[in-house]
Design a protein around this motif. Sequence first.
Motif, PDB file in Angstrom:
ATOM      1  N   ALA A  79       0.825  -1.216   0.000  1.00  0.00           N
ATOM      2  CA  ALA A  79       0.000   0.000   0.000  1.00  0.00           C
ATOM      3  C   ALA A  79       0.858   1.264   0.000  1.00  0.00           C
ATOM      4  CB  ALA A  79      -0.938  -0.008   1.211  1.00  0.00           C
ATOM      5  N   ASP A  80       2.015   1.219   0.645  1.00  0.00           N
ATOM      6  CA  ASP A  80       2.917   2.376   0.646  1.00  0.00           C
ATOM      7  C   ASP A  80       3.440   2.659  -0.761  1.00  0.00           C
ATOM      8  OD1 ASP A  80       2.894   2.908   3.494  1.00  0.00           O
ATOM      9  OD2 ASP A  80       3.981   1.025   3.713  1.00  0.00           O
ATOM     10  N   LEU A  81       3.736   1.595  -1.516  1.00  0.00           N
ATOM     11  CA  LEU A  81       4.154   1.768  -2.912  1.00  0.00           C
ATOM     12  C   LEU A  81       3.053   2.439  -3.721  1.00  0.00           C
ATOM     13  CD1 LEU A  81       5.917  -1.588  -3.929  1.00  0.00           C
ATOM     14  CD2 LEU A  81       6.919   0.685  -3.946  1.00  0.00           C
ATOM     15  N   LEU A  82       1.835   2.009  -3.501  1.00  0.00           N
ATOM     16  CA  LEU A  82       0.690   2.552  -4.229  1.00  0.00           C
ATOM     17  C   LEU A  82       0.550   4.051  -3.966  1.00  0.00           C
ATOM     18  CD1 LEU A  82      -1.399   1.210  -6.109  1.00  0.00           C
ATOM     19  CD2 LEU A  82      -2.944   1.077  -4.151  1.00  0.00           C
ATOM     20  N   CYS A  83       0.796   4.461  -2.714  1.00  0.00           N
ATOM     21  CA  CYS A  83       0.694   5.880  -2.362  1.00  0.00           C
ATOM     22  C   CYS A  83       1.688   6.739  -3.132  1.00  0.00           C
ATOM     23  CB  CYS A  83       0.934   6.059  -0.859  1.00  0.00           C
ATOM     24  SG  CYS A  83      -0.424   5.493   0.178  1.00  0.00           S
ATOM     25  N   GLU A  84       2.823   6.170  -3.506  1.00  0.00           N
ATOM     26  CA  GLU A  84       3.834   6.931  -4.244  1.00  0.00           C
ATOM     27  C   GLU A  84       3.653   6.821  -5.757  1.00  0.00           C
ATOM     28  OE1 GLU A  84       7.884   7.007  -2.800  1.00  0.00           O
ATOM     29  OE2 GLU A  84       7.321   5.654  -1.161  1.00  0.00           O
ATOM     30  N   VAL A  85       3.146   5.701  -6.213  1.00  0.00           N
ATOM     31  CA  VAL A  85       2.999   5.482  -7.655  1.00  0.00           C
ATOM     32  C   VAL A  85       1.843   6.302  -8.232  1.00  0.00           C
ATOM     33  CG1 VAL A  85       2.340   3.758  -9.389  1.00  0.00           C
ATOM     34  CG2 VAL A  85       4.073   3.196  -7.676  1.00  0.00           C
ATOM     35  N   ILE A  86       0.714   6.336  -7.539  1.00  0.00           N
ATOM     36  CA  ILE A  86      -0.488   6.982  -8.081  1.00  0.00           C
ATOM     37  C   ILE A  86      -0.269   8.455  -8.427  1.00  0.00           C
ATOM     38  CG2 ILE A  86      -2.858   7.701  -7.527  1.00  0.00           C
ATOM     39  CD1 ILE A  86      -3.255   5.014  -6.153  1.00  0.00           C
ATOM     40  N   PRO A  87       0.289   9.297  -7.521  1.00  0.00           N
ATOM     41  CA  PRO A  87       0.470  10.720  -7.885  1.00  0.00           C
ATOM     42  C   PRO A  87       1.386  10.903  -9.102  1.00  0.00           C
ATOM     43  CG  PRO A  87       0.716  10.407  -5.521  1.00  0.00           C
ATOM     44  CD  PRO A  87       0.681   9.046  -6.128  1.00  0.00           C
ATOM     45  N   THR A  88       2.434  10.068  -9.208  1.00  0.00           N
ATOM     46  CA  THR A  88       3.359  10.176 -10.341  1.00  0.00           C
ATOM     47  C   THR A  88       2.647   9.894 -11.657  1.00  0.00           C
ATOM     48  OG1 THR A  88       5.192   9.456  -8.925  1.00  0.00           O
ATOM     49  CG2 THR A  88       5.528   9.308 -11.303  1.00  0.00           C
ATOM     50  N   VAL A  89       1.867   8.820 -11.681  1.00  0.00           N
ATOM     51  CA  VAL A  89       1.159   8.432 -12.902  1.00  0.00           C
ATOM     52  C   VAL A  89       0.071   9.447 -13.248  1.00  0.00           C
ATOM     53  CG1 VAL A  89      -0.290   6.649 -13.954  1.00  0.00           C
ATOM     54  CG2 VAL A  89       1.694   5.992 -12.575  1.00  0.00           C
ATOM     55  N   CYS A  90      -0.656   9.919 -12.243  1.00  0.00           N
ATOM     56  CA  CYS A  90      -1.726  10.902 -12.492  1.00  0.00           C
ATOM     57  C   CYS A  90      -1.152  12.204 -13.041  1.00  0.00           C
ATOM     58  CB  CYS A  90      -2.503  11.164 -11.208  1.00  0.00           C
ATOM     59  SG  CYS A  90      -3.619   9.818 -10.732  1.00  0.00           S
ATOM     60  N   HIS A  91       0.053  12.568 -12.619  1.00  0.00           N
ATOM     61  CA  HIS A  91       0.686  13.792 -13.121  1.00  0.00           C
ATOM     62  C   HIS A  91       1.052  13.644 -14.598  1.00  0.00           C
ATOM     63  CE1 HIS A  91       3.108  17.430 -13.152  1.00  0.00           C
ATOM     64  NE2 HIS A  91       4.121  16.731 -13.664  1.00  0.00           N
ATOM     65  N   ARG A  92       1.534  12.459 -14.979  1.00  0.00           N
ATOM     66  CA  ARG A  92       1.955  12.229 -16.364  1.00  0.00           C
ATOM     67  C   ARG A  92       0.777  12.009 -17.298  1.00  0.00           C
ATOM     68  NH1 ARG A  92       6.872   8.248 -17.397  1.00  0.00           N
ATOM     69  NH2 ARG A  92       6.227   8.927 -19.489  1.00  0.00           N
ATOM     70  N   TYR A  93      -0.302  11.402 -16.794  1.00  0.00           N
ATOM     71  CA  TYR A  93      -1.471  11.098 -17.641  1.00  0.00           C
ATOM     72  C   TYR A  93      -2.726  11.686 -16.980  1.00  0.00           C
ATOM     73  CZ  TYR A  93       1.473   7.848 -20.250  1.00  0.00           C
ATOM     74  OH  TYR A  93       2.464   7.306 -21.033  1.00  0.00           O
ATOM     75  N   PRO A  94      -3.120  12.889 -17.379  1.00  0.00           N
ATOM     76  CA  PRO A  94      -4.233  13.596 -16.711  1.00  0.00           C
ATOM     77  C   PRO A  94      -5.593  12.911 -16.812  1.00  0.00           C
ATOM     78  CG  PRO A  94      -2.907  15.099 -18.043  1.00  0.00           C
ATOM     79  CD  PRO A  94      -2.474  13.709 -18.407  1.00  0.00           C
ATOM     80  N   ASN A  95      -5.750  11.992 -17.750  1.00  0.00           N
ATOM     81  CA  ASN A  95      -7.067  11.363 -17.941  1.00  0.00           C
ATOM     82  C   ASN A  95      -7.187   9.972 -17.308  1.00  0.00           C
ATOM     83  OD1 ASN A  95      -8.054  13.545 -19.504  1.00  0.00           O
ATOM     84  ND2 ASN A  95      -6.935  12.772 -21.297  1.00  0.00           N
ATOM     85  N   VAL A  96      -6.108   9.472 -16.731  1.00  0.00           N
ATOM     86  CA  VAL A  96      -6.124   8.124 -16.143  1.00  0.00           C
ATOM     87  C   VAL A  96      -6.859   8.134 -14.803  1.00  0.00           C
ATOM     88  CG1 VAL A  96      -4.686   6.314 -15.134  1.00  0.00           C
ATOM     89  CG2 VAL A  96      -4.063   7.328 -17.321  1.00  0.00           C
ATOM     90  N   GLN A  97      -7.658   7.088 -14.575  1.00  0.00           N
ATOM     91  CA  GLN A  97      -8.386   6.938 -13.319  1.00  0.00           C
ATOM     92  C   GLN A  97      -7.925   5.678 -12.587  1.00  0.00           C
ATOM     93  OE1 GLN A  97     -12.597   7.006 -14.094  1.00  0.00           O
ATOM     94  NE2 GLN A  97     -12.512   8.956 -15.204  1.00  0.00           N
ATOM     95  N   PHE A  98      -8.138   5.665 -11.273  1.00  0.00           N
ATOM     96  CA  PHE A  98      -7.791   4.515 -10.444  1.00  0.00           C
ATOM     97  C   PHE A  98      -9.016   4.060  -9.665  1.00  0.00           C
ATOM     98  CE2 PHE A  98      -3.630   6.170 -11.294  1.00  0.00           C
ATOM     99  CZ  PHE A  98      -2.762   5.096 -11.191  1.00  0.00           C
TER     100      PHE A  98
END
Length: 435
Positions: free
Chosen positions: A215-234
């Motif tokens: 879960a800690d990895l997920l907390c760091e991965v999500i903001p990075t991916v959302c910044h690079r791809y503005p239309n991606v949802q989780f």
Amino acid sequence: MAKDRLNIALVSDFFCPNTGGVETHIYFLAKCLLARGHKVIVITHAYGERRGIRYLSNGLKVYYLPFLIVYNGASLGQGPASFPWFRQIFISEDIQIVHGHSSFSTLAHEALMHAGILGLHTVFTDHSLFGFADASAILINFLLIQYSFANVDRFICVSYTSKENTVLRAQLDPQRVYTIPNAIETSFFYPDRKQFFENPTTVIFLGRLAYRKGADLLCEVIPTVCHRYPNVQFLIGGDGPKRVDLEEMREKYGLHERVRMLGMLPHNRVREVLVQGQIFINTSLTEAFCMSIVEAASCGLHVVSTKVGGVPEVLPDEFVILEQPVPKLLARALCDAIKMRETGRLMDPDERHKRVQKMYQWEVIAERTEVVYYDAMHDHVNTWRERLQRLLSLQRWWGLVWCWGNLLGFAIALFMEWWQPRKTLRETTAKTKTQ
């Protein structure tokens, strides 16, 4: 022997109505063994009002014993005190093979000990990976696993990595350990082409929100991916102690509209959530065999996963992107998968589903497990003296504690045989069934 009908008891603290990999494994294994002509019962602890003897829709008989639950779904160890319960069940059901599941299950370990005292054959399936350096792993390996496994006839591990781990932890003869993977009921996990192609790019995470599940990895991965791809949802399904961290991450980066927290999901809703996405992410830090990535692949999703434990053995390379459990590397792998989705390079979901159907089938798993049972049935049943000698050979002082526990079990067995002989118990059971 290969065509003999066997009477089998599957034992674990983890079973329906609880949901999880072990629970699913036991249910479908029992279902297929019944279809192959064997007599199968399940022994577990009570779940709320579900206690006593129940019959499931497929005819499976389940004993829900009224034992106290102490931690994470596992029952409080009864030691020799639970012997009368197991003796009554094993003798009245004429059990030949006792098959325990999960190293975390107290009930399974007790069942193996009592089965040995009664001269029954035993098999154990290990569903988890353990470390060798942390205090909890050392404690469970030294105080429980080695001694509980000392007199078990055969073992099953769900991956080759899991087999190596179990052999080292329990100091087992590798010739006694089989590798049989998990499976899924692919008819329950099938794609939805409309949502796959028409929904915006959606990444799915399903699992317990805990440290071990990344879960800690997920907390760091999500903001990075959302910044690079503005239309991606989780979409995040699951609950656990790390849920607060994910909620805080979502609030910190203003991702409430793009990261939906679904909470704990019953198993019958898993497919409903999976088919809303095109990519599945698994961030586990340790896994013996990851059922969730197989379910996701069966629903047509491309998988991005940490390269840990037995995960690399589960799916072919074209189904999954594997990366070390490092936030930057995992975020890059997820971005690669998103790019594949946006450029139309992901495999057709129906094609992926058809290939998974051929890889994992419960009928095949049951057939392979059956081979283990027949192999165990050929083994010599250890005498009481041989059982005690094996325990003492591991480590004298702690071995003595286990020997005293077994001796007390033997004493209770002798008393029970005098007070309620097996013949009388079988006759009473047969009379009850005819009434």
